[in-house]
Design an enzyme around this catalytic site. Sequence first.
Site, mmCIF file in Angstrom:
data_model
loop_
_atom_site.group_PDB
_atom_site.id
_atom_site.type_symbol
_atom_site.label_atom_id
_atom_site.label_comp_id
_atom_site.label_asym_id
_atom_site.label_seq_id
_atom_site.Cartn_x
_atom_site.Cartn_y
_atom_site.Cartn_z
ATOM 1 N N ASN A 141 44.238 48.267 38.785
ATOM 2 C CA ASN A 141 43.718 47.330 37.786
ATOM 3 C C ASN A 141 44.361 45.965 37.973
ATOM 4 O OD1 ASN A 141 46.154 47.112 35.943
ATOM 5 N ND2 ASN A 141 45.817 49.325 35.930
ATOM 6 N N ARG A 142 43.917 45.005 37.176
ATOM 7 C CA ARG A 142 44.322 43.617 37.367
ATOM 8 C C ARG A 142 45.621 43.212 36.676
ATOM 9 N NH1 ARG A 142 40.286 40.339 39.356
ATOM 10 N NH2 ARG A 142 38.190 41.256 39.389
#
Length: 240
Positions: free
Chosen positions: A34-35
């Site tokens: 994920n970011r």
Amino acid sequence: ANPASAPQDLAGRQVVVSAGGTREPLDPVRFIGNRSSGKQGLAIARAAAARGARVTLVTAHLDADVAPATGDLRTEFGTEVIRVETAEELATAMRAEAATADVVVMAAAVADYRPATVSESKIKKDDSGDALSLTLERTPDILAGLAAERPRGQVVVGFAAETAPDREALLELGRTKMARKGADLLALNVVGWRTGFGADDNAVIVIDRAGVPVAEVDGSKDAVAHALLDAVLELEAARD
Ligand code: CTP
Ligand code: CA
């Protein structure tokens, strides 16, 4: 890590903070991630250390530009830095560290799902053709587990990243999430394609168990970190 300017109002406390984004392996060379940059979690760990706490940082993947070497992190916090990859490893480390903590903050972005099976060898295109389907399974809810099993007096803090159109919608989503998590405080923040992850600034509304806003900050991730720790101390004071 102890600038004279910071109040030593967390002296003697043990604070455990998770940071970064988990990575769930698919095969030896690939993962689902994920970011999350890890900036907000690191800021909380730093702020707690600056205010005199003994800090344990449990960190999943950090963006390269925010991640000092493990040795530097260790020196900075004067205590332990535990590196993990997956939600499962994070769960195990947090369970162990939280057992003796006064404050636990789940700032990590945890994968909600992971590949149900991990391939021992690299997945080859030729085996799947034009489309590949993956079967994912749910990961354990670490925050809910920590909240359910917390020792007496421990304050458990979570984050809730939401894509909400406005303040009321954000509060509504936050209250629903709080009911599921059973944490003491939940920091609600809006995320989107351009906001939240990786930025230096953050805007959060902190709600208590009853869903009442107790703090609101729009500023640097350091400012958010200090406001969150203030809210923890206020909650402790209100209990006595
Ligand atoms: N969290 C956790 N374990 C998980 C998923 C999330 O401990 N498996 C924690 C996060 O670290 C955060 C809080 O729960 O402190 C809320 O995370 P968020 O992703 O906003 O909530 P979810 O419960 O996963 O719900 P959803 O993603 O569906 O909104
Ligand atoms: Ca989630």
